[in-house]
Design an enzyme around this catalytic site. Structure first.
Site, PDB file in Angstrom:
ATOM      1  N   SER A 157      52.966  53.628  55.257  1.00 48.12           N
ATOM      2  CA  SER A 157      52.023  53.171  54.233  1.00 48.12           C
ATOM      3  C   SER A 157      51.152  54.286  53.675  1.00 48.12           C
ATOM      4  O   SER A 157      50.880  54.326  52.466  1.00 48.12           O
ATOM      5  CB  SER A 157      51.147  52.053  54.790  1.00 48.12           C
ATOM      6  OG  SER A 157      51.910  50.883  54.992  1.00 48.12           O
ATOM      7  N   THR A 177      48.696  44.389  58.515  1.00 45.16           N
ATOM      8  CA  THR A 177      50.032  44.178  59.078  1.00 45.16           C
ATOM      9  C   THR A 177      49.933  43.533  60.454  1.00 45.16           C
ATOM     10  O   THR A 177      48.833  43.175  60.910  1.00 45.16           O
ATOM     11  CB  THR A 177      50.817  45.510  59.123  1.00 45.16           C
ATOM     12  OG1 THR A 177      52.184  45.231  59.438  1.00 45.16           O
ATOM     13  CG2 THR A 177      50.246  46.474  60.148  1.00 45.16           C
ATOM     14  N   LYS A 211      47.688  39.317  60.011  1.00 46.19           N
ATOM     15  CA  LYS A 211      47.789  38.753  58.666  1.00 46.19           C
ATOM     16  C   LYS A 211      47.141  37.374  58.550  1.00 46.19           C
ATOM     17  O   LYS A 211      46.748  36.967  57.457  1.00 46.19           O
ATOM     18  CB  LYS A 211      49.249  38.689  58.223  1.00 46.19           C
ATOM     19  CG  LYS A 211      49.871  40.060  58.001  1.00 46.19           C
ATOM     20  CD  LYS A 211      51.291  39.952  57.464  1.00 46.19           C
ATOM     21  CE  LYS A 211      51.892  41.328  57.250  1.00 46.19           C
ATOM     22  NZ  LYS A 211      53.242  41.256  56.639  1.00 46.19           N
ATOM     23  N   ASN A 228      47.939  39.899  53.364  1.00 42.81           N
ATOM     24  CA  ASN A 228      48.280  41.282  53.720  1.00 42.81           C
ATOM     25  C   ASN A 228      47.491  42.292  52.895  1.00 42.81           C
ATOM     26  O   ASN A 228      47.648  43.501  53.093  1.00 42.81           O
ATOM     27  CB  ASN A 228      49.780  41.537  53.543  1.00 42.81           C
ATOM     28  CG  ASN A 228      50.169  41.791  52.109  1.00 42.81           C
ATOM     29  OD1 ASN A 228      49.883  40.987  51.227  1.00 42.81           O
ATOM     30  ND2 ASN A 228      50.819  42.917  51.860  1.00 42.81           N
ATOM     31  N   GLY A 275      64.068  46.889  54.705  1.00 39.01           N
ATOM     32  CA  GLY A 275      62.768  46.477  54.226  1.00 39.01           C
ATOM     33  C   GLY A 275      61.988  47.503  53.432  1.00 39.01           C
ATOM     34  O   GLY A 275      60.878  47.196  52.972  1.00 39.01           O
TER      35      GLY A 275
END
Length: 427
Positions: free
Chosen positions: A15, A52, A56, A77, A231
């Site tokens: 991220s 995360t 959440k 999120n 993902g």
């Protein structure tokens, strides 16, 4: 101002890198224990956060408002604090999930969809798949008892719950399969909850895991020729949506593919296979140096750990013992990312080595004419057996390799060919 990601374990998160690519240079990762979440989120300095596993749903009571998607899905999120100090909760995973499916050409419309898992990401997947027009949704859970029917969802979509042991018997006709669990995630690849052999009608597989690139479930899909996706596209797309909420500025959709390509390029391994003496080590070392990557020679790792040269291992313990040592090192090194790996010439003889090498890498076969192959210090190579050995291994090299690189001139030239092929094969 604080921008970042909160979660329990973030050691392998992408991220920070994604948001920095999107322009948020101050984005940081914050690993929090459950008891720390509320105080952290309520800090006035917090301007925007992604959330995360496993928080959440934890953060929802701390929000002053929730977006419609967050309310419907039941998890958040993305958190944004406005100028008045109010905290707003959103679910940008929804946007990311839909982008991931569309990018892979997986269309749930009118189909039976099996979702593995019941956590926050499962809730998001369920909402998105329903909104995309699925005909039926089955939610698999370890804790589910007998099959239940929740009822008609929007658009007449039936949602059912089933235990894993019932899936093959009761839901083997599922057409799309989505994994929202951490099963198969680094470092536990290539674990998989199901076998696609039990789902002959499967037409698409999505796995929200992005490390490794090819999970055990996705490997099965690739082997069957079924469209699949990991993902990473979801992760990047949800980050773009979150960044737009953080800053209030739109970001061009073209940025998604640029960032996905950047991340793929940085983390995908270059894996080299080929005949003994074909130049795997020299070409791999040259390519690694040019790319600023670590080079790993599987044979050398075995020798260092055993304190013996490979010819000595063959002589004292036999080939079978060496192959077991080799397989253990391949399984370990294949879980890493962003490196160059050179295997021994016989590594392709074991099909069990394929997925560990492929899960995070593209595999290249280095070739050289047989009369130019070096035989020095190679326990199975001599001039009389090379042709026979090559014929025995030819189909194995073909099975493993995504592309062939000729090493018929200078090592530097072959290394440049390898780099060009690698950098030109983004998805």
């Amino acid at each position: 101002m604080i921008y970042g990601l909160i979660g329990e374990k973030l050691g392998h998160s992408y991220s920070r890198e994604i948001h920095q690519e999107l322009g948020m240079k101050s984005y940081e990762l914050y690993e929090l224990e459950p008891g720390q979440v509320e105080d952290f989120v309520k800090r006035p300095a917090v301007s925007g956060l992604n959330v995360t596993i496993p928080y959440k749903q934890t953060v929802m009571p701390f929000c002053d408002t929730l977006s419609e998607s967050a309310k419907t899905i039941g998890c958040v999120n993305t958190l944004v604090r406005d100028g008045a100090g109010k905290l707003h909760g959103y679910n940008t995973d929804y946007d990311g999930f839909i982008y991931m499916l569309r990018r892979a050409g997986i269309d749930p419309r009118g189909r039976k969809v099996l979702i593995l898992g019941t956590g926050g990401t499962s809730l998001t997947a369920r909402a998105a798949i329903r909104d995309l027009g699925a005909g039926e949704i089955v939610i698999a859970s370890r804790r589910a008892g007998k099959e239940e029917t929740e009822g008609d969802g929007d658009g007449g979509c039936i949602v059912r719950f089933a235990s894993y042991q019932d899936l093959a018997a009761l839901h083997g006709d599922s057409e799309i399969i989505v994994n929202t669990t951490p099963v198969g995630m680094y470092p536990n690849a290539p674990d998989s909850l199901i076998s696609l052999a039990d789902f002959p009608d499967c037409q698409g597989v999505a796995d929200v895991i992005y490390n490794p690139r090819l999970t055990g479930l996705l490997h099965q899909a690739a082997e069957k020729g079924v469209p699949y996706t990991d993902g990473l596209p979801m992760l990047v797309a949800q980050a773009k949506a979150a960044e737009e909420l953080f800053t209030g500025r739109p970001i061009a959709d073209e940025e998604l593919e640029r960032i996905i390509g950047t991340l793929r390029n940085a983390r995908e391994n270059i894996v080299i296979v080929g005949m003994p003496g074909s130049g795997k080590t020299s070409v791999g070392m040259a390519a690694a140096k040019k790319l600023g990557r670590e080079f790993v020679d599987i044979d050398r790792v075995v020798e260092e750990r055993e304190g013996r040269a490979i010819p000595e291992i063959f002589r004292e313990d036999g080939e079978a013992v060496f192959r077991a040592m080799e397989a253990a090192v391949i399984a370990e090194q294949g879980k890493r990312t962003g490196i160059v790996i050179a295997t021994g010439g016989g590594a392709v003889l074991s099909e069990a080595n394929y997925l560990p090498l492929k899960q995070n890498g593209r595999i290249f076969q280095i070739t050289r004419s047989l009369d130019q192959l070096s035989t020095d210090g190679r326990p199975l190579s001599d001039r009389n057996t090379l042709k026979e050995m090559y014929e025995q291994r030819r189909s194995c090299y073909r099975r493993f390799a995504d592309e062939i690189i000729e090493n018929d001139a200078a090592v530097e030239e072959a290394a440049l060919r390898l780099i060009a092929a690698f950098q030109g094969t983004r998805e």
